[in-house]
Enzyme design. Structure first.
Site, PDB file in Angstrom:
ATOM      1  N   GLU A  82      36.010  32.889  48.266  1.00 42.14           N
ATOM      2  CA  GLU A  82      35.108  32.190  49.196  1.00 42.14           C
ATOM      3  C   GLU A  82      35.793  30.955  49.766  1.00 42.14           C
ATOM      4  OE1 GLU A  82      31.818  32.031  46.463  1.00 42.14           O
ATOM      5  OE2 GLU A  82      31.649  34.208  46.623  1.00 42.14           O
ATOM      6  N   ASN A 109      30.732  31.212  37.082  1.00 41.69           N
ATOM      7  CA  ASN A 109      30.891  30.490  38.352  1.00 41.69           C
ATOM      8  C   ASN A 109      29.525  30.426  39.020  1.00 41.69           C
ATOM      9  OD1 ASN A 109      31.533  29.473  40.826  1.00 41.69           O
ATOM     10  ND2 ASN A 109      32.783  31.217  41.489  1.00 41.69           N
ATOM     11  N   TRP A 110      28.907  29.269  38.941  1.00 37.99           N
ATOM     12  CA  TRP A 110      27.547  29.133  39.489  1.00 37.99           C
ATOM     13  C   TRP A 110      27.550  28.949  41.005  1.00 37.99           C
ATOM     14  CZ3 TRP A 110      25.127  25.373  35.289  1.00 37.99           C
ATOM     15  CH2 TRP A 110      24.918  26.103  34.118  1.00 37.99           C
ATOM     16  N   LYS A 111      28.718  28.781  41.596  1.00 38.62           N
ATOM     17  CA  LYS A 111      28.813  28.587  43.051  1.00 38.62           C
ATOM     18  C   LYS A 111      27.843  27.482  43.472  1.00 38.62           C
ATOM     19  CE  LYS A 111      30.455  33.293  43.343  1.00 38.62           C
ATOM     20  NZ  LYS A 111      30.573  34.541  44.067  1.00 38.62           N
ATOM     21  N   GLU A 170      39.732  39.066  41.413  1.00 36.17           N
ATOM     22  CA  GLU A 170      38.412  39.278  41.997  1.00 36.17           C
ATOM     23  C   GLU A 170      38.551  40.045  43.310  1.00 36.17           C
ATOM     24  OE1 GLU A 170      35.429  36.187  40.260  1.00 36.17           O
ATOM     25  OE2 GLU A 170      36.133  35.539  42.215  1.00 36.17           O
ATOM     26  N   SER A 196      30.793  41.385  40.500  1.00 34.01           N
ATOM     27  CA  SER A 196      29.609  42.144  40.068  1.00 34.01           C
ATOM     28  C   SER A 196      29.658  42.528  38.585  1.00 34.01           C
ATOM     29  CB  SER A 196      29.404  43.380  40.957  1.00 34.01           C
ATOM     30  OG  SER A 196      29.151  42.979  42.294  1.00 34.01           O
ATOM     31  N   GLY A 199      29.539  39.900  44.653  1.00 31.64           N
ATOM     32  CA  GLY A 199      28.171  39.772  45.133  1.00 31.64           C
ATOM     33  C   GLY A 199      27.646  41.015  45.832  1.00 31.64           C
ATOM     34  N   GLY A 232      29.692  35.647  38.565  1.00 30.33           N
ATOM     35  CA  GLY A 232      28.884  34.894  39.524  1.00 30.33           C
ATOM     36  C   GLY A 232      27.407  35.077  39.238  1.00 30.33           C
ATOM     37  N   GLY A 233      26.770  35.935  40.017  1.00 34.18           N
ATOM     38  CA  GLY A 233      25.309  36.093  39.972  1.00 34.18           C
ATOM     39  C   GLY A 233      24.726  36.265  38.573  1.00 34.18           C
ATOM     40  N   HIS A 255      39.379  30.547  44.924  1.00 32.64           N
ATOM     41  CA  HIS A 255      38.360  31.600  44.970  1.00 32.64           C
ATOM     42  C   HIS A 255      38.332  32.200  46.375  1.00 32.64           C
ATOM     43  CE1 HIS A 255      34.445  33.540  44.943  1.00 32.64           C
ATOM     44  NE2 HIS A 255      34.541  33.549  43.634  1.00 32.64           N
TER      45      HIS A 255
HETATM   46  P1  13P Z   1      29.453  38.078  41.419  1.00 33.51           P
HETATM   47  O1  13P Z   1      29.521  38.215  39.920  1.00 33.51           O
HETATM   48  O2  13P Z   1      28.140  37.522  41.896  1.00 33.51           O
HETATM   49  O3  13P Z   1      29.868  39.336  42.117  1.00 33.51           O
HETATM   50  O4  13P Z   1      30.542  36.964  41.821  1.00 33.51           O
HETATM   51  C1  13P Z   1      31.828  37.078  41.335  1.00 33.51           C
HETATM   52  C2  13P Z   1      32.552  35.823  41.623  1.00 33.51           C
HETATM   53  O5  13P Z   1      32.859  35.520  42.759  1.00 33.51           O
HETATM   54  C3  13P Z   1      32.861  34.946  40.478  1.00 33.51           C
HETATM   55  O6  13P Z   1      33.761  33.953  40.847  1.00 33.51           O
END
Ligand code: 13P
Length: 255
Positions: free
Chosen positions: A97, A9-11, A167, A213, A173, A234-235, A95
């Site tokens: 977010e 997930n590159w957001k 999640e 994470s 994050g 994510g990251g 998600h």
């Molecule tokens: P991180 O891996 O950056 O914690 O993000 C997780 C996430 O929200 C994937 O959708």
């Protein structure tokens, strides 16, 4: 046996050149992988270019959101058919977010899930508790409520084919990962709830991803849990080398 699934997930990261550059580095690195499914979720603007760059590989492409209507006066929104048109086969829905920053509730996620399935997309439906909810001992109740609401109206066959991502909001994050035991407990509960909603066979076939994470260093331990079928990253998915290492770790865990 459930095939492991690793989703990036590159957001709100990466321009088109950045996104295509990632695929140029990443696709050869995973070219020989046949025992795991890999999905990249770029921002809408890079979807078509990433889908094009992935065309001769087994890497699939996902949207990060959609609108439940197929078209209409919804300024700024994207419909499921448009994602398909851009080359997506999957879509991330609900998600945390989106839930926290953009006001999406379970009813909205359910409408989006229905639109995704009707368009032939595989939904990756996200659920997860906040730190306050975990500390209040409400984790399993929250997960059950989110699942029931977000999957309202979904048939057992559709549950079998979709993906649920657990999640925990406190792990996204933050560098703070759920322990393998915490992940397994939540995933086992999610699978039990899925069985109540759609029956044992659907629950058994549905893939459950952990997200929060995930890094190359912790992916194998988490991926080795019975009810963890992969990760939503994510990251650590923004770098091709790091995401490829996570793919390798998850495959080792599935052995
Ligand atoms: P991180 O891996 O950056 O914690 O993000 C997780 C996430 O929200 C994937 O959708």
């Amino acid at each position: 046996m459930r095939t492991p699934l690793l989703a990036a997930n590159w957001k709100m990261h990466k321009t088109v050149p950045d996104a295509v550059g990632f695929v140029t580095a990443f696709a050869p690195r995973v070219a020989a992988v046949t025992d795991a499914d890999i999905v990249l979720a770029p921002p809408f603007t890079a979807l078509a270019a990433v889908a094009d760059a992935c065309r001769n590989s087994r890497v699939a492409v996902a949207g990060q959101n959609l609108h439940w209507a197929s078209q209409g006066a919804f300024t700024g929104e994207i419909g499921a058919g448009m994602l398909v048109d851009a080359g997506a086969t999957h879509v991330i829905l609900g998600h945390s977010e989106r839930r926290q920053l953009f006001g999406e509730d379970d009813a909205v996620v359910a409408r989006k899930t229905r639109a995704a399935i009707d368009a032939g997309l595989t939904p990756i439906v996200c659920v997860g508790e906040t730190l306050d909810q975990r500390e209040a001992g409400e984790t399993l109740t929250v997960l059950g409520r989110q699942l029931e609401g977000s999957l309202a109206g979904v048939t057992p066959a559709e549950i079998a084919a979709l993906v649920v991502a657990y999640e925990p909001v406190w792990a996204i994050g933050t560098g703070r990962t759920a322990t393998p035991d915490q992940a397994q407990d939540a995933h086992a509960h999610i699978r039990r709830r899925l069985a109540e909603i759609g029956g044992d066979e659907a629950a058994d076939r549905c893939r459950l991803l952990y997200g929060g994470s995930v890094k190359p260093a912790n992916a194998e331990a988490i991926g080795g849990q019975t009810d963890v079928d992969g990760a939503l990253v994510g990251g650590a998915s923004l770098d091709p080398g790091s995401f490829a290492e996570i793919v390798d770790a998850a495959r080792r865990a599935a052995l």
